[in-house]
Design a protein around this motif. Structure first.
Motif, PDB file in Angstrom:
ATOM      1  N   UNK A 188     -30.588 -37.812  63.496  1.00 57.27           N
ATOM      2  CA  UNK A 188     -31.968 -37.302  63.543  1.00 57.27           C
ATOM      3  C   UNK A 188     -32.294 -36.442  62.328  1.00 57.27           C
ATOM      4  N   UNK A 189     -31.282 -35.912  61.671  1.00 59.52           N
ATOM      5  CA  UNK A 189     -31.536 -35.099  60.475  1.00 59.52           C
ATOM      6  C   UNK A 189     -32.217 -35.921  59.390  1.00 59.52           C
ATOM      7  N   UNK A 190     -32.106 -37.221  59.515  1.00 58.58           N
ATOM      8  CA  UNK A 190     -32.743 -38.092  58.530  1.00 58.58           C
ATOM      9  C   UNK A 190     -34.254 -38.013  58.546  1.00 58.58           C
ATOM     10  N   UNK A 191     -34.816 -37.410  59.582  1.00 58.01           N
ATOM     11  CA  UNK A 191     -36.268 -37.239  59.622  1.00 58.01           C
ATOM     12  C   UNK A 191     -36.727 -36.106  58.706  1.00 58.01           C
ATOM     13  N   UNK A 192     -35.808 -35.251  58.325  1.00 53.03           N
ATOM     14  CA  UNK A 192     -36.187 -34.090  57.518  1.00 53.03           C
ATOM     15  C   UNK A 192     -36.459 -34.502  56.070  1.00 53.03           C
ATOM     16  N   UNK A 193     -37.207 -33.611  55.403  1.00 54.93           N
ATOM     17  CA  UNK A 193     -37.594 -33.885  54.009  1.00 54.93           C
ATOM     18  C   UNK A 193     -36.892 -32.913  53.082  1.00 54.93           C
TER      19      UNK A 193
ATOM     20  N   UNK B 269     -25.263 -30.824  44.198  1.00 55.19           N
ATOM     21  CA  UNK B 269     -26.165 -30.997  43.054  1.00 55.19           C
ATOM     22  C   UNK B 269     -27.551 -30.452  43.319  1.00 55.19           C
ATOM     23  N   UNK B 270     -27.840 -30.125  44.569  1.00 52.09           N
ATOM     24  CA  UNK B 270     -29.183 -29.669  44.910  1.00 52.09           C
ATOM     25  C   UNK B 270     -29.369 -28.212  44.524  1.00 52.09           C
ATOM     26  N   UNK B 271     -30.556 -27.901  44.042  1.00 49.97           N
ATOM     27  CA  UNK B 271     -30.882 -26.527  43.680  1.00 49.97           C
ATOM     28  C   UNK B 271     -31.126 -25.704  44.940  1.00 49.97           C
ATOM     29  N   UNK B 272     -31.106 -24.378  44.766  1.00 52.98           N
ATOM     30  CA  UNK B 272     -31.272 -23.502  45.927  1.00 52.98           C
ATOM     31  C   UNK B 272     -32.592 -23.779  46.649  1.00 52.98           C
ATOM     32  N   UNK B 273     -33.650 -23.951  45.881  1.00 54.18           N
ATOM     33  CA  UNK B 273     -34.958 -24.208  46.487  1.00 54.18           C
ATOM     34  C   UNK B 273     -34.953 -25.492  47.298  1.00 54.18           C
ATOM     35  N   UNK B 274     -34.261 -26.482  46.788  1.00 58.63           N
ATOM     36  CA  UNK B 274     -34.204 -27.774  47.478  1.00 58.63           C
ATOM     37  C   UNK B 274     -33.417 -27.644  48.791  1.00 58.63           C
ATOM     38  N   UNK B 275     -32.346 -26.885  48.721  1.00 58.90           N
ATOM     39  CA  UNK B 275     -31.532 -26.675  49.929  1.00 58.90           C
ATOM     40  C   UNK B 275     -32.359 -25.944  50.986  1.00 58.90           C
ATOM     41  N   UNK B 276     -33.068 -24.899  50.548  1.00 60.65           N
ATOM     42  CA  UNK B 276     -33.877 -24.148  51.501  1.00 60.65           C
ATOM     43  C   UNK B 276     -35.016 -24.997  52.039  1.00 60.65           C
ATOM     44  N   UNK B 277     -35.534 -25.863  51.189  1.00 61.53           N
ATOM     45  CA  UNK B 277     -36.608 -26.761  51.620  1.00 61.53           C
ATOM     46  C   UNK B 277     -36.108 -27.717  52.696  1.00 61.53           C
ATOM     47  N   UNK B 278     -34.904 -28.231  52.500  1.00 59.24           N
ATOM     48  CA  UNK B 278     -34.321 -29.114  53.528  1.00 59.24           C
ATOM     49  C   UNK B 278     -34.164 -28.346  54.835  1.00 59.24           C
ATOM     50  N   UNK B 279     -33.680 -27.099  54.711  1.00 55.56           N
ATOM     51  CA  UNK B 279     -33.500 -26.281  55.913  1.00 55.56           C
ATOM     52  C   UNK B 279     -34.819 -26.040  56.619  1.00 55.56           C
ATOM     53  N   UNK B 280     -35.857 -25.717  55.838  1.00 55.27           N
ATOM     54  CA  UNK B 280     -37.178 -25.474  56.430  1.00 55.27           C
ATOM     55  C   UNK B 280     -37.698 -26.730  57.113  1.00 55.27           C
ATOM     56  N   UNK B 281     -37.431 -27.865  56.506  1.00 52.10           N
ATOM     57  CA  UNK B 281     -37.894 -29.118  57.098  1.00 52.10           C
ATOM     58  C   UNK B 281     -37.131 -29.437  58.385  1.00 52.10           C
ATOM     59  N   UNK B 282     -35.851 -29.114  58.380  1.00 50.86           N
ATOM     60  CA  UNK B 282     -35.073 -29.327  59.608  1.00 50.86           C
ATOM     61  C   UNK B 282     -35.638 -28.465  60.740  1.00 50.86           C
TER      62      UNK B 282
END
Lengths: 715, 276
Positions: free
Chosen positions: A522-527, A450-463
């Protein structure tokens, strides 16, 4: 007178002949009797060997039947699908994720089931086929019975008397009933019967003729701490965060395991295990069992168990002074070791010696869709920037990102070009097909559809921000939203906010690890969207699948992973004890009360509804399950449960110890008339006996036996 | 009045002597037959009494064998082709000899010694790091042959015991899980190259030849060794039971040695399942 003398002489001669002949006869008879006696003795010995072989056959047949019943239970409790040519069994209801238990055994958490007459094991469990003859209370015709102390020879049941070394189990344990085996196999019998179909009629055409019997109990060894991996030395490897961040069952704190009254397993006992087990790796000072460890030794211990590629099913290849590391090759060896190092016998109920798990996700259709879990170590490629040429290539391969160095006022950043492209991608490629090895972003999209592309990339950047060593916010460029528009940007969250135009608002305070991931938790620390963190703490979390798709340790099959649906709360408490609750301060779960309370809550929750996979940790960590400190202080402390358990728990494998005692023998012709008149089925004549402990790991999703170890038990 | 003494007539004497002779002959034949029968049975039982516990001991040792991919086995294999009598050594969870305290794991080895007798070694292994004399079980890369030489050659070791004096020929081969008989303890067709916890072995077939004590004294040690040498090794091309048949044919064809000794040699075969 002379006549009389002659007659006497003749009589004497005749008597002598008779004596001689009789002597011959006696001698001959003696030889024959001696020979027959010897033959008889030999026949008995041969018969004994034969009976032992018979009982061995009955035992192995019994084990095959029990394992087949368990596999049948998996099939009956599942819907099926196909993945890569293999049938996948998916539990139709959560209750079918675990082997069914017959009866409630709160006081015997390891006991899954036993052979019992009128077996009430819930469906889809397969009944044991036991008859109404108890192995303990119904002695055989020749006085043989199996005491409950013998049944607990493995010490998997809590003891009735905690202050001695006897194996007598708690009074609530009821010994298994016998499964009677006739020529046509095991079946429930109600009586000896009469005529040509009687259980004791040897007639060759009588398929009811009984040839043996067996009784068994099944224990959840997969829910125990594999002592070949679990436990760390004292003094603890420095710094304390090494153990506190968990990631391996080696960092389970065995001092949380209760032994006698208010006592727990001692550090002395643990050191004796560690020194013996990891001898060559650690090279401890002292001799068995009084080992001591230097800082160097503890450091070597940590390095060994944090090796993400080891499966821990085999010991290290280290050699020191002609000695190697060790592993318990059988439960019997563990029991003897415990006695020789004078550790509490009560610790044995928490420890196993055999565990195997297929290190693969099971969420949704991932079991066929994906080739393996995404290794967390890949994030280490971002540890320093700019990346080396080799790392840059690997980053594009595993993340689809291309590094862009600082250019004028534009900070270093990444472009999402895909694993082989050079231009910005307009969308994230879907994960299709089978046995796929997607890079990070398709995997995130697969988990969070359900996540948009920007949201997915944002999660990746935060990781990436959580892992890299710098304090600057990572951002990723991706294709413009339309023709003539600038490239879009997705931002992570790091200590220093991004100064790029368009950077979103972020939380007032952020948590950034800036170190390697030790656990998928630990992935739970990401935004996500630079605002809210990944949710590994609420039942309805959409982020839960991530827990199942990543891994710290990449080996498969591997050892030491604990079944999350264990009923043995102390096992979970040992893992929770010492877990870091707050990364910035390294505060940890201390004492035994808090981890035990939380563990009890988790066991209660999984008893009501077994976990389907690691993704269910979000429910088990939630406020509806764990309600005690220090887990309730903040989101971070609540996710301590997830971080501690996610990497060392699984639900996929049934790790069982099947304890079977088999006896060969028969029912005598007069079985119906005694000695036990009330229960003639007890009047079995035991001629041979064999006991086995089968350690077996069955994949719940394929029904395949991952591995097994047959341990012959000699008492 | 003349008193005539009664006496046997010549005919009576001849009849009685003949009868007595016949009786003695019959009894002696009966005795000889019974004696021969009991001797034969006793000789067989002598051997059986040694072979049975010997094979039972092998069964227990193999049933308790440590089956792990990270421990070494000293087995017949392409890199260890054993001509004549075989040797085998492995770890087993059985009691063993040790002057001090030992753990439950022993190093078990079988071989035929220079006196043509079967020996078994069960060396009790100490716990790892124990200061007592001895060596604990070692895992790979350490091997049995480098750690305990006597388990893999003919050198003396105080922990060897005479397991079966009557057994003078010891041969074994593998029944693979594929169903094939092999002198290699792994399935080469599956691409395997090591025992790896005996994963490919369904059973070990042990074939032995034994001779009773009375027959044995009729042969010198050299002669017995010659008989043993004539009993061929197992080869991978042999079918089920072929080795036993070949040994028996060899014995039947043996000349130049006392027949009564050769007939005292018995061949035994038993399969020992290797259950994972």
């Amino acid at each position: 007178m002379r006549h009389l003398s002659l007659r006497r002489a003749l009589n004497r001669t005749g008597g002598a002949a008779l004596v001689i002949v009789l002597a011959f006869v006696v001698l001959l008879a003696g030889i024959v009797v001696a020979c027959l006696t010897r033959m008889g003795t030999n026949r008995q010995l041969a018969h004994g060997t034969f009976n032992q072989a018979n009982s061995d056959q009955v035992a192995r047949t019994a084990l095959a039947i029990i394992v087949a019943d368990l596999k049948q239970e998996i099939a009956d409790g599942s819907s099926t699908s196909n993945a890569n040519g293999a049938t996948i069994y998916t539990a139709t209801v959560p209750a079918n994720m675990v082997p069914q238990r017959n009866g409630t055994q709160v006081t015997t958490p390891n006991l899954v089931r036993r052979s019992v007459n009128s077996d009430s094991v819930p469906s889809p469990g397969v009944g044991s086929r036991a008859s109404a003859v108890n192995s303990t209370t119904d002695a055989s015709s020749n006085g043989r019975f199996v005491s409950t102390a013998r049944w607990n020879r493995h010490y998997l049941l809590p003891k009735s008397n905690l202050t001695n070394d006897d194996s007598d189990p708690v009074a609530s344990f009821v010994a298994p009933d016998w499964v009677i085996v006739s020529r046509s196999g095991p079946a429930v019998q109600s009586g000896i019967g009469t005529g040509s179909t009687a259980l004791n009629n040897q007639l060759i055409t009588n398929s009811n003729y009984v040839i043996g019997r067996y009784a068994y109990a099944v224990y959840d060894e997969g829910g125990l701490l594999d002592i070949n991996i679990a436990g760390f030395p004292s003094p603890t490897p420095a710094p304390a965060t090494i153990a506190g961040r968990k990631g391996s069952v080696a960092f389970a704190d065995l001092t949380a395991l209760p032994t006698t009254g208010s006592s727990f397993v001692s550090n002395t006992a643990i050191n004796r295990v560690i020194g013996w087990r990891n001898y060559a790796t650690m090279q401890p000072a002292g001799t068995f069992p009084g080992f001591t460890f230097s800082a160097t030794a503890s450091s070597a211990f940590a390095s060994y168990f944090l090796d993400p590629a080891r499966n821990f099913g085999i010991v290290a290849s280290a050699v020191s002074g002609g000695k190697t590391d060790q592993a318990f090759v059988s439960r019997s060896q563990l029991i003897e070791f415990r006695a020789d190092v004078s550790a509490s016998v009560n610790m044995l109920q928490y420890l196993g010696t055999f565990s195997r798990e297929i290190n693969h996700s099971t969420w949704n259709d991932s079991i066929g869709r994906l080739a393996f879990r995404f290794p967390l170590s890949r994030f280490d490629l971002f540890a320093t920037t700019p990346p080396s040429t080799a790392n840059a290539a690997l980053i594009q391969r595993y993340f689809g990102l291309v590094y862009v160095p600082v250019t004028g006022p534009t900070a270093e950043h990444w472009q999402y070009a895909g694993i082989s492209g050079t231009g910005l991608l307009v969308s994230i490629p879907p994960v299709s097909g089978t046995a796929q090895t997607p890079d990070l972003f398709p995997l995130l999209q697969y988990a969070l559809p359900a996540a948009a592309m920007g949201e997915i990339l944002s999660i990746g950047a935060s990781l990436i921000d959580q892992r890299d060593s710098n304090l600057d916010t990572t951002w990723i460029e991706y294709a413009p939203a339309g023709a003539g528009l600038p490239a879009q940007k997705a931002f992570g969250v790091d200590t220093n906010p991004s100064t790029e135009p368009g950077a979103p608002a972020r939380p007032a305070s952020v948590l950034v690890l800036n170190h390697e991931f030790r656990s998928v938790g630990d992935l739970g620390y990401a935004y996500r969207n630079a605002s809210t963190s990944i949710d590994f703490r609420t039942t309805a979390s959409n982020d839960a699948p991530l827990l199942d798709l990543f891994t710290y340790n990449t080996a498969t099959p591997r050892s030491g992973i604990i079944n999350l649906n264990t009923r043995n709360a102390s096992v979970l408490a040992a893992i929770l004890k010492g877990a870091i609750t707050t990364d910035s301060s390294s505060a940890a779960v201390t004492g035994n009360v808090n981890p035990t309370t939380a563990a009890n809550s988790i066991v209660s929750a999984t008893t009501t509804q077994p976990a389907l996979g690691r993704q269910d940790l979000v429910r088990l960590a939630s406020s509806s399950v764990v309600t005690n400190s220090p887990f309730t202080t903040s989101e971070e402390t609540r996710e301590t449960i997830t971080r501690a358990l996610a990497e060392v728990a699984q639900t996929r494998t049934w790790g069982l110890l099947i304890d079977v005692i088999a006896q060969s023998g028969r029912y005598p012709p007069n079985a119906a008339s005694g000695p036990n008149l009330a229960n003639p089925l007890a009047n079995f004549v035991v001629e041979g006996e064999k006991r086995y402990w089968l350690h077996v790991a069955i994949d719940r999703f394929t029904g395949e036996i991952i591995d097994q170890q047959l341990e012959a038990v000699y008492e | 009045m003349t008193v005539r003494s009664k006496a046997f007539t010549l005919v009576e004497m001849l009849v009685s002597i003949t009868t007595l002779t016949l009786i003695v002959l019959l009894v002696s034949r009966l005795f000889n037959s019974a004696s021969a029968l009991t001797t034969s049975v006793n000789k067989r039982m002598d051997v059986d009494e040694q072979v049975r516990p010997f094979l039972d001991r092998v069964a227990i040792d193999l049933a308790q064998m440590v089956k792990r991919s990270d421990v070494d086995y000293f087995l017949k294999s392409p890199s260890n082709t054993q001509t004549g009598n075989d040797q085998i050594a492995f770890y087993s969870v059985v009691s063993g000899y040790n002057a001090t305290s030992a753990g439950p794991v022993s190093l078990v080895a079988y071989r035929i010694n220079s006196r043509n007798q079967a020996e078994r070694m069960a060396k009790g292994l100490i716990w790892n790091g124990d200061s007592s004399t001895g060596t604990p079980i070692v895992f790979m890369p350490l091997t049995i042959s480098t750690t305990w030489t006597s388990a893999t050659d003919t050198s003396a070791d105080i922990d060897y015991e005479l397991a079966a004096p009557s057994v003078f020929r010891f041969e074994y081969y593998y029944v693979l899980t594929s169903g094939n008989l092999s002198d290699t303890p792994w399935d080469s067709a599956a691409g395997h190259t090591a025992p790896s916890g005996m994963r490919d072995v369904a059973a070990i077939s042990v074939v032995i030849a034994a001779i009773d004590a009375k027959s044995r004294v009729l042969l010198s040690g050299t002669q017995l060794a010659t008989v043993a040498a004539g009993m061929s090794d197992f080869t991978g091309s042999m079918a089920q039971g072929a080795l036993v048949a070949r040994w028996q044919r060899t014995l039947d064809a043996t000349t130049g040695l006392p027949r009564s000794a050769i007939t005292g040699i018995r061949i035994y075969q038993r399969y020992f399942p290797i259950i994972q």
